[in-house]
Write a protein that holds these residues in place. Structure first.
Motif, mmCIF file in Angstrom:
data_model
loop_
_atom_site.group_PDB
_atom_site.id
_atom_site.type_symbol
_atom_site.label_atom_id
_atom_site.label_comp_id
_atom_site.label_asym_id
_atom_site.label_seq_id
_atom_site.Cartn_x
_atom_site.Cartn_y
_atom_site.Cartn_z
ATOM 1 N N GLY A 1 2.208 1.023 -7.750
ATOM 2 C CA GLY A 1 2.027 1.358 -6.346
ATOM 3 C C GLY A 1 1.755 2.836 -6.135
ATOM 4 N N LEU A 2 2.490 3.703 -6.840
ATOM 5 C CA LEU A 2 2.286 5.142 -6.681
ATOM 6 C C LEU A 2 0.957 5.595 -7.275
ATOM 7 C CD1 LEU A 2 5.840 6.542 -7.488
ATOM 8 C CD2 LEU A 2 4.690 6.518 -5.272
ATOM 9 N N GLU A 3 0.603 5.030 -8.419
ATOM 10 C CA GLU A 3 -0.613 5.476 -9.092
ATOM 11 C C GLU A 3 -1.871 5.048 -8.360
ATOM 12 O OE1 GLU A 3 -2.785 5.301 -13.496
ATOM 13 O OE2 GLU A 3 -0.863 4.275 -13.176
ATOM 14 N N PHE A 4 -1.829 3.870 -7.733
ATOM 15 C CA PHE A 4 -3.046 3.333 -7.130
ATOM 16 C C PHE A 4 -2.926 3.145 -5.611
ATOM 17 C CE2 PHE A 4 -3.190 1.922 -11.578
ATOM 18 C CZ PHE A 4 -4.445 2.390 -11.946
ATOM 19 N N GLU A 5 -2.081 2.233 -5.183
ATOM 20 C CA GLU A 5 -2.072 1.808 -3.787
ATOM 21 C C GLU A 5 -1.702 2.962 -2.845
ATOM 22 O OE1 GLU A 5 -3.081 -1.619 -3.566
ATOM 23 O OE2 GLU A 5 -3.316 -1.050 -5.682
ATOM 24 N N ALA A 6 -0.713 3.788 -3.235
ATOM 25 C CA ALA A 6 -0.294 4.885 -2.352
ATOM 26 C C ALA A 6 -1.366 5.954 -2.219
ATOM 27 C CB ALA A 6 1.003 5.500 -2.875
ATOM 28 N N ARG A 7 -2.307 5.997 -3.126
ATOM 29 C CA ARG A 7 -3.374 6.997 -3.091
ATOM 30 C C ARG A 7 -4.653 6.473 -2.451
ATOM 31 N NH1 ARG A 7 -2.950 9.852 -9.098
ATOM 32 N NH2 ARG A 7 -0.750 10.510 -8.907
ATOM 33 N N GLY A 8 -4.578 5.289 -1.887
ATOM 34 C CA GLY A 8 -5.773 4.715 -1.273
ATOM 35 C C GLY A 8 -6.808 4.269 -2.287
ATOM 36 N N PHE B 1 -2.319 -14.551 -9.053
ATOM 37 C CA PHE B 1 -1.579 -13.516 -8.340
ATOM 38 C C PHE B 1 -2.225 -13.207 -6.986
ATOM 39 C CE2 PHE B 1 -1.015 -12.936 -12.875
ATOM 40 C CZ PHE B 1 0.367 -12.851 -12.982
ATOM 41 N N PRO B 2 -1.428 -12.727 -6.039
ATOM 42 C CA PRO B 2 -1.996 -12.432 -4.709
ATOM 43 C C PRO B 2 -2.920 -11.226 -4.692
ATOM 44 C CG PRO B 2 0.331 -11.807 -4.804
ATOM 45 C CD PRO B 2 0.036 -12.568 -6.057
ATOM 46 N N PRO C 1 2.507 1.537 2.280
ATOM 47 C CA PRO C 1 1.902 0.643 3.286
ATOM 48 C C PRO C 1 0.940 -0.360 2.659
ATOM 49 C CG PRO C 1 1.900 2.907 4.069
ATOM 50 C CD PRO C 1 2.316 2.955 2.622
ATOM 51 N N GLY C 2 1.089 -1.621 3.075
ATOM 52 C CA GLY C 2 0.189 -2.663 2.613
ATOM 53 C C GLY C 2 0.479 -3.180 1.223
ATOM 54 N N PHE C 3 1.567 -2.721 0.615
ATOM 55 C CA PHE C 3 1.894 -3.132 -0.758
ATOM 56 C C PHE C 3 3.267 -3.780 -0.759
ATOM 57 C CE2 PHE C 3 3.556 -1.975 -5.082
ATOM 58 C CZ PHE C 3 2.682 -2.763 -5.819
ATOM 59 N N ASP C 4 3.389 -4.914 -1.424
ATOM 60 C CA ASP C 4 4.662 -5.609 -1.533
ATOM 61 C C ASP C 4 5.462 -4.977 -2.665
ATOM 62 O OD1 ASP C 4 6.795 -7.303 -1.716
ATOM 63 O OD2 ASP C 4 5.643 -9.101 -2.186
ATOM 64 N N GLU C 5 6.430 -4.113 -2.310
ATOM 65 C CA GLU C 5 7.179 -3.382 -3.334
ATOM 66 C C GLU C 5 8.105 -4.284 -4.145
ATOM 67 O OE1 GLU C 5 7.348 -2.456 -0.064
ATOM 68 O OE2 GLU C 5 6.344 -0.510 0.068
ATOM 69 N N GLY C 6 8.606 -5.371 -3.531
ATOM 70 C CA GLY C 6 9.491 -6.276 -4.243
ATOM 71 C C GLY C 6 10.755 -5.576 -4.714
ATOM 72 N N ALA C 7 11.345 -6.105 -5.776
ATOM 73 C CA ALA C 7 12.543 -5.504 -6.386
ATOM 74 C C ALA C 7 12.072 -4.492 -7.422
ATOM 75 C CB ALA C 7 13.418 -6.583 -7.006
ATOM 76 N N MET C 8 11.453 -3.429 -6.937
ATOM 77 C CA MET C 8 10.871 -2.427 -7.827
ATOM 78 C C MET C 8 11.965 -1.570 -8.476
ATOM 79 S SD MET C 8 9.495 0.664 -5.344
ATOM 80 C CE MET C 8 7.901 -0.059 -5.051
#
Length: 529
Positions: A330-337, A369-370, A425-432
């Motif tokens: 999430g930090l490497e990809f999704e959080a950076r747009g 996977f979703p 935002p927009g990412f399912d963090e789950g039990a990270m």
């Protein structure tokens, strides 16, 4: 490699810095405790007593930079232990403020209002050996509900805790440089042996526990001959003791490169030269690193020490979270747009798994996977790095299957509604990664727990503190926690809220497809170089 990407392990929010200076003032018997170096005055609350910013070693400054921790100078007047001491030098990360202070060897003690001979739990914080501080972790609920004494410690971070150089190794009289932070942890444990009784604790019943880099630290102390006798139980959260750490060659090469950048290229004089360099510049230039194998504190790689039965034989709780790697993807990809695409998914799988990548891609098709981000997170949560479930299972097996096996109680935290260290935002963090921490320490990540989560928190505190008291987490009123016996199936305890399935034994080896990962050489622990 994933090891490098995991160097930015967890820091958490809410750090408050203090001066750690001794301040004379009115003395109240209720809040003054005499340590072996001098009296400390804490804060008395309705149910708990808090003592913060207690020095356990001399400030490691000047000529004491990159030296073993030295005894603290005694004092006579009560030291004000009402605020935390300095955090160790570190960059800003995950909401933690930056610190450029070397005078940071402080610990914090939280106790119930009354009690004698209580179990002692010593928390070693995470943060990739680069960030974090003991004072971040509010242990009042843990101490009061569990009726235990909790100690949270600082240790030198980044270059000050883990720099290795040939000239520093030469100073170490035959030991390997690069484990000053581990030496600090053991100095804090020796302080506990000398002073626990004054705070109502039992020095003969000490549990060390830690998460992420703190979990790695627990693994190191578990296999460290210089930690023998300093603790009696251990809890490893989100780090596999089957993992390799830094070799002498890796660490000294990285240290030499850093010293050269600072104008200290001569191997014979680099240590003296680097002692004159500014804290800020060293802190911000640190590329990351792990404790170094070959020191007195860490003579063997973790899996080798376990395989050879060269570790401290104490009861263990060991575990991870269901969705560990969603934090890093999430930090490497999704959080950076820059969301994970099918192409990125395939490229990363090939990078991590090499010749076995085609088999991995066939086993984990994107259609299952979703999103590609969840697919990639799932793959690397199952196997191939120090946080992965199958690698954790390898660590459980190594500890539990020795000629003299120790009790191992394995868990997996699975509340996918838990507060998270980073809201993407927009990412399912789950039990990270790190989502179990708010269930043990009050207010971590700032979000309040729901009623169901408070129930899970109470149960986890009961398990952790019962284990600290007896070496077995089981007692009346708690769901049964089976001792881990390798190869027997559902003997890992899932920790979840009722709406997620509750607390139950689970076959996590099957759930994470570890038979497949074993068949391609990625499920037996990451002790690969």
């Amino acid at each position: 490699m994933w090891r490098r990407r995991l160097l930015v392990l967890l820091g958490v929010t809410g750090l408050v810095l203090g001066t750690g200076q001794a301040i004379a003032g009115p003395v109240d018997r209720a809040d003054v405790v005499r340590t072996d170096a001098g009296p400390v005055r804490g804060v008395v609350e309705r149910d708990a007593r808090l003592f913060q910013g207690i020095p356990f070693a001399a400030p490691p400054v000047g000529e004491l930079r990159w030296r073993p921790p030295q005894p603290v100078r005694p004092w006579l007047e009560p030291l004000d232990a009402g605020t935390p001491g300095n955090a160790c030098a570190q960059p800003s990360d995950f909401g933690l403020p930056e610190s450029f202070v070397e005078d940071c060897l402080y610990l914090n003690v939280t106790t119930p209002r009354r009690g004698r001979g209580l179990p002692v739990m010593v928390w070693i914080h995470g943060g990739s050996f680069t960030t974090g501080a003991g004072a971040v972790y509010d242990a009042r609920a843990l101490a009061t509900r569990g009726d235990v004494v909790v100690v949270t410690v600082n240790y030198r971070l980044g270059p000050f805790g883990f720099l290795a150089l040939p000239s520093l190794t030469a100073e170490s009289r035959g030991s390997q440089s690069g484990s000053y932070g581990i030496q600090d942890q053991q100095a804090a444990l020796r302080w506990v042996q000398r002073n626990a009784a004054a705070f109502g604790g039992d020095p003969r019943n000490v549990t060390i526990f830690g998460g992420s880099a703190g979990g790695a630290s627990v693994c190191v102390n578990l296999t460290s001959p210089t930690a023998a006798g300093l603790f009696h139980r251990a809890i490893v959260q989100s780090f596999s003791c089957a993992s390799g750490l830094a070799t002498k060659q890796q660490a000294e090469a990285a240290g030499t490169e850093l010293a050269t950048r600072f104008g200290c290229p001569d191997p014979a004089t680099a240590a003296a030269c680097m002692r004159g360099k500014p804290v800020r510049e060293l802190t911000l230039s640190w590329p990351g690193g792990f404790p170094v194998v070959g020191s007195r504190e860490l003579p063997l790689h973790l899996p080798e020490a376990l395989r050879r039965d060269r570790f401290n034989h104490v009861p263990l709780i060991m575990g991870n979270t269901l969705d560990e790697m969603r934090l890093y993807i999430g930090l490497e990809f999704e959080a950076r747009g820059n969301p994970v695409t099918p192409r990125i998914f395939e490229e990363r799988v090939r990078e991590v798994f090499g010749a076995a990548a085609d088999r991995v891609l066939a086993r984990y098709p994107l259609s299952d996977f979703p999103s590609p981000a969840i697919a990639l997170s799932t793959v690397v949560t199952h196997a191939g790095n120090t946080l992965a479930t199958c690698d954790h299972l390898a660590g459980y097996r190594l500890a539990a299957a020795r000629p003299r096996p120790v009790p191992v109680y394995a868990y997996q935290f699975a509340d996918r509604t838990a507060p998270v260290p980073v809201d993407i935002p927009g990412f399912d963090e789950g039990a990270m990664h790190a989502t179990e921490l708010p269930y043990l320490f009050t207010g971590v990540f700032g979000a309040p727990l729901t009623e169901g989560q408070r129930g899970l928190s109470n149960t986890m505190i009961d398990y952790w503190t019962t284990f600290a008291r007896t070496g077995d987490p089981n007692r009346d009123g708690l769901p049964r926690w089976l001792r881990h016996r390798p190869g027997t199936g559902a003997d890992v305890l899932t920790l979840d809220v009722p709406t997620g399935g509750g607390i139950r034994p689970t076959d996590v080896a099957g759930q994470s497809d570890c038979a497949f990962w074993n068949s391609i050489g990625f499920g037996n622990g990451s002790d690969r170089p």
